[in-house]
Structures are given as C-alpha cells and as structure tokens.
Write a protein that holds these residues in place. Structure first.
Motif, PDB file in Angstrom:
ATOM      1  N   ARG A 198      11.517 -18.349  10.639  1.00  0.00           N
ATOM      2  CA  ARG A 198      11.025 -18.877   9.215  1.00  0.00           C
ATOM      3  C   ARG A 198      10.509 -18.143   7.932  1.00  0.00           C
ATOM      4  N   MET A 199      11.555 -17.077   7.881  1.00  0.00           N
ATOM      5  CA  MET A 199      11.135 -16.310   6.516  1.00  0.00           C
ATOM      6  C   MET A 199      11.334 -17.506   5.218  1.00  0.00           C
ATOM      7  N   TYR A 200      10.437 -17.286   4.510  1.00  0.00           N
ATOM      8  CA  TYR A 200      10.556 -18.108   3.600  1.00  0.00           C
ATOM      9  C   TYR A 200       9.764 -17.603   2.292  1.00  0.00           C
ATOM     10  N   SER A 201      10.344 -17.385   1.219  1.00  0.00           N
ATOM     11  CA  SER A 201       9.670 -17.314  -0.273  1.00  0.00           C
ATOM     12  C   SER A 201       9.790 -18.410  -1.000  1.00  0.00           C
ATOM     13  N   ASP A 202       8.642 -18.982  -2.133  1.00  0.00           N
ATOM     14  CA  ASP A 202       8.948 -19.898  -2.758  1.00  0.00           C
ATOM     15  C   ASP A 202       9.879 -19.546  -4.069  1.00  0.00           C
ATOM     16  N   ARG A 203       9.843 -18.074  -4.088  1.00  0.00           N
ATOM     17  CA  ARG A 203      10.544 -17.397  -5.254  1.00  0.00           C
ATOM     18  C   ARG A 203       9.850 -17.633  -6.606  1.00  0.00           C
ATOM     19  N   SER A 204       8.280 -18.047  -6.372  1.00  0.00           N
ATOM     20  CA  SER A 204       7.679 -17.921  -7.848  1.00  0.00           C
ATOM     21  C   SER A 204       7.173 -16.367  -8.237  1.00  0.00           C
ATOM     22  N   GLU A 205       7.386 -15.375  -7.264  1.00  0.00           N
ATOM     23  CA  GLU A 205       6.940 -14.035  -7.535  1.00  0.00           C
ATOM     24  C   GLU A 205       8.150 -13.247  -7.024  1.00  0.00           C
ATOM     25  N   SER A 206       8.119 -12.117  -7.603  1.00  0.00           N
ATOM     26  CA  SER A 206       9.205 -11.107  -7.099  1.00  0.00           C
ATOM     27  C   SER A 206       8.673 -10.181  -5.989  1.00  0.00           C
ATOM     28  N   GLY A 207       9.494  -9.937  -4.863  1.00  0.00           N
ATOM     29  CA  GLY A 207       9.144  -9.361  -3.599  1.00  0.00           C
ATOM     30  C   GLY A 207       8.584  -9.723  -2.494  1.00  0.00           C
ATOM     31  N   VAL A 208       8.426 -11.112  -2.444  1.00  0.00           N
ATOM     32  CA  VAL A 208       7.704 -11.676  -1.426  1.00  0.00           C
ATOM     33  C   VAL A 208       8.527 -11.409   0.012  1.00  0.00           C
ATOM     34  N   GLY A 209       9.927 -11.711  -0.200  1.00  0.00           N
ATOM     35  CA  GLY A 209      10.512 -11.467   0.960  1.00  0.00           C
ATOM     36  C   GLY A 209      10.606 -10.179   1.474  1.00  0.00           C
ATOM     37  N   SER A 210      10.653  -9.054   0.661  1.00  0.00           N
ATOM     38  CA  SER A 210      10.400  -7.738   1.151  1.00  0.00           C
ATOM     39  C   SER A 210       9.016  -7.369   1.434  1.00  0.00           C
ATOM     40  N   ALA A 211       7.929  -7.941   0.947  1.00  0.00           N
ATOM     41  CA  ALA A 211       6.638  -7.739   1.586  1.00  0.00           C
ATOM     42  C   ALA A 211       6.409  -8.342   2.746  1.00  0.00           C
ATOM     43  N   LEU A 212       7.053  -9.652   2.984  1.00  0.00           N
ATOM     44  CA  LEU A 212       6.910 -10.158   4.378  1.00  0.00           C
ATOM     45  C   LEU A 212       7.560  -9.503   5.585  1.00  0.00           C
ATOM     46  N   LEU A 213       8.765  -8.997   4.965  1.00  0.00           N
ATOM     47  CA  LEU A 213       9.779  -8.259   6.208  1.00  0.00           C
ATOM     48  C   LEU A 213       9.068  -6.740   6.435  1.00  0.00           C
ATOM     49  N   THR A 214       8.544  -6.337   5.417  1.00  0.00           N
ATOM     50  CA  THR A 214       7.607  -4.995   5.941  1.00  0.00           C
ATOM     51  C   THR A 214       6.478  -5.202   6.608  1.00  0.00           C
ATOM     52  N   PHE A 215       5.731  -6.186   6.475  1.00  0.00           N
ATOM     53  CA  PHE A 215       4.646  -6.684   7.214  1.00  0.00           C
ATOM     54  C   PHE A 215       4.851  -6.815   8.529  1.00  0.00           C
ATOM     55  N   LEU A 216       6.116  -7.888   8.796  1.00  0.00           N
ATOM     56  CA  LEU A 216       6.500  -7.916  10.164  1.00  0.00           C
ATOM     57  C   LEU A 216       7.066  -7.039  10.735  1.00  0.00           C
ATOM     58  N   GLU A 217       7.816  -6.251  10.189  1.00  0.00           N
ATOM     59  CA  GLU A 217       8.402  -5.082  10.723  1.00  0.00           C
ATOM     60  C   GLU A 217       7.450  -4.006  11.327  1.00  0.00           C
ATOM     61  N   LYS A 218       6.397  -3.976  10.659  1.00  0.00           N
ATOM     62  CA  LYS A 218       5.197  -3.187  10.872  1.00  0.00           C
ATOM     63  C   LYS A 218       4.588  -3.698  12.076  1.00  0.00           C
ATOM     64  N   SER A 219       4.219  -5.013  12.074  1.00  0.00           N
ATOM     65  CA  SER A 219       3.594  -5.657  13.178  1.00  0.00           C
ATOM     66  C   SER A 219       4.449  -5.548  14.612  1.00  0.00           C
ATOM     67  N   ALA A 220       5.722  -5.793  14.277  1.00  0.00           N
ATOM     68  CA  ALA A 220       6.385  -5.587  15.678  1.00  0.00           C
ATOM     69  C   ALA A 220       6.462  -4.132  15.993  1.00  0.00           C
ATOM     70  N   LYS A 221       6.629  -3.270  15.520  1.00  0.00           N
ATOM     71  CA  LYS A 221       6.289  -1.574  15.954  1.00  0.00           C
ATOM     72  C   LYS A 221       5.085  -1.501  16.650  1.00  0.00           C
ATOM     73  N   GLU A 222       3.949  -1.638  15.983  1.00  0.00           N
ATOM     74  CA  GLU A 222       2.791  -1.797  16.331  1.00  0.00           C
ATOM     75  C   GLU A 222       2.361  -2.614  17.833  1.00  0.00           C
ATOM     76  N   MET A 223       3.250  -3.474  18.124  1.00  0.00           N
ATOM     77  CA  MET A 223       3.143  -4.209  19.286  1.00  0.00           C
ATOM     78  C   MET A 223       4.177  -3.718  20.470  1.00  0.00           C
ATOM     79  N   GLY A 224       4.676  -2.744  19.921  1.00  0.00           N
ATOM     80  CA  GLY A 224       5.904  -2.088  20.919  1.00  0.00           C
ATOM     81  C   GLY A 224       7.091  -2.391  20.811  1.00  0.00           C
TER      82      GLY A 224
END
Length: 161
Positions: free
Chosen positions: A88-114
């Motif tokens: 369910r990755m989604y950006s309303d595209r009103s701002e630049s960088g939303v997808g990248s910010a979400l993906l970075t956060f989710l990748e970091k979260s995934a690593k932290e959870m093992g």
C-alpha cells in the motif's frame, strides 16, 4: 521512530508509524485503490487487509508535509520470519520525495525488526511504480505467493543491509 527529510534546512516530509484504522489512513487507502483501479483495472484490495497490520512485525506509516498534512502511506507485513512484504505504498504527489521518504522509513523499520529482505508486487502496466522500485535498488524476482501464475504481476526484492 520518526524520520524527517530535510532540504535546505527545511523539514519537507516526516514519516512515522501510525494507526492504519485512522480516518487519514482510510482516506489514503481509498485514494490508492481508486488510482490502482484506473491504472491496472484492479483496486488491489484483494491482497491487503488492514487487519494484517496488527501483527507485531507489521508497520503502517503515514507521511506528512511541512504543514502537517498527510500526503502518503505505506506498510510492511511479515511474509516469513526474515522477509517482509511492502504494501500500500502511496503518495498523493502533492510534494516531492514522499515515496522515497516512506520507503526509507519502511526499510529502516524492517531492518530494526530483523528482516533481511523486502519483497513487493506491482503490475507491469504501473510504469511509475516499476521505475521507482528499480531506481531504489529493487531487483525483479519470480512471482511469489498469490502472484504466481499472474502474468500481469511483477515482483521485486531488495536485500536489507
């Protein structure tokens, strides 16, 4: 955990774990479903249920712009003990960088959870998504799980380091 993306000293996008049942989350899920239906002919709801976000190794995240308005969402949920699925990755595209910010956060979260790997599915026809994941280091893999035998689907994976 809160992740902020800063450009020229100004916080542009913040991402944090959120409630998948909130009205903001519901609004974005519906916007995503409508967009997917337009692009692919399928709203994507058959392979995602909000209830799966209650797993202790699942994360639902919302992205907000500098004014605090919710502009994107994304999730990870467990596939196996070491592999999470990006959903369910989604950006309303009103701002630049939303997808990248979400993906970075989710990748970091995934690593932290093992988790050691993230997988995802999108559709061949969804060129924007295919290009995005290619640019972010995701490689194409054989279709997995419910996507096996579905020629419209394309699956990707990324090893988390």
């Amino acid at each position: 955990m809160l992740v902020a993306f800063i450009l020229q000293g100004i916080i542009m996008i913040t991402v944090e774990k959120s409630d998948p049942l909130s009205s903001e989350s519901h609004r974005l899920i519906e916007l995503l479903s409508a967009e997917l239906a337009t692009i692919t002919g399928d709203n994507g709801k058959s392979n995602f249920a909000v209830e799966t976000m209650s797993d202790e190794k699942a994360v639902w995240a919302l992205a907000k712009n500098s004014q605090g308005r919710v502009v994107g969402c994304g999730a990870i949920r467990p596939l196996t003990q070491n592999i999470a699925e990006l959903k369910r990755m989604y950006s309303d595209r009103s701002e630049s960088g939303v997808g990248s910010a979400l993906l970075t956060f989710l990748e970091k979260s995934a690593k932290e959870m093992g988790y050691t790997e993230l997988r995802l599915e999108t559709r061949h026809i969804n060129h924007r998504a295919v290009n995005f994941y290619n640019k972010k280091g995701y490689i194409r893999i054989a279709n997995y799980g419910p996507y096996i035998g579905r020629t419209e689907a394309v699956c990707f994976s990324k090893t988390l380091r």
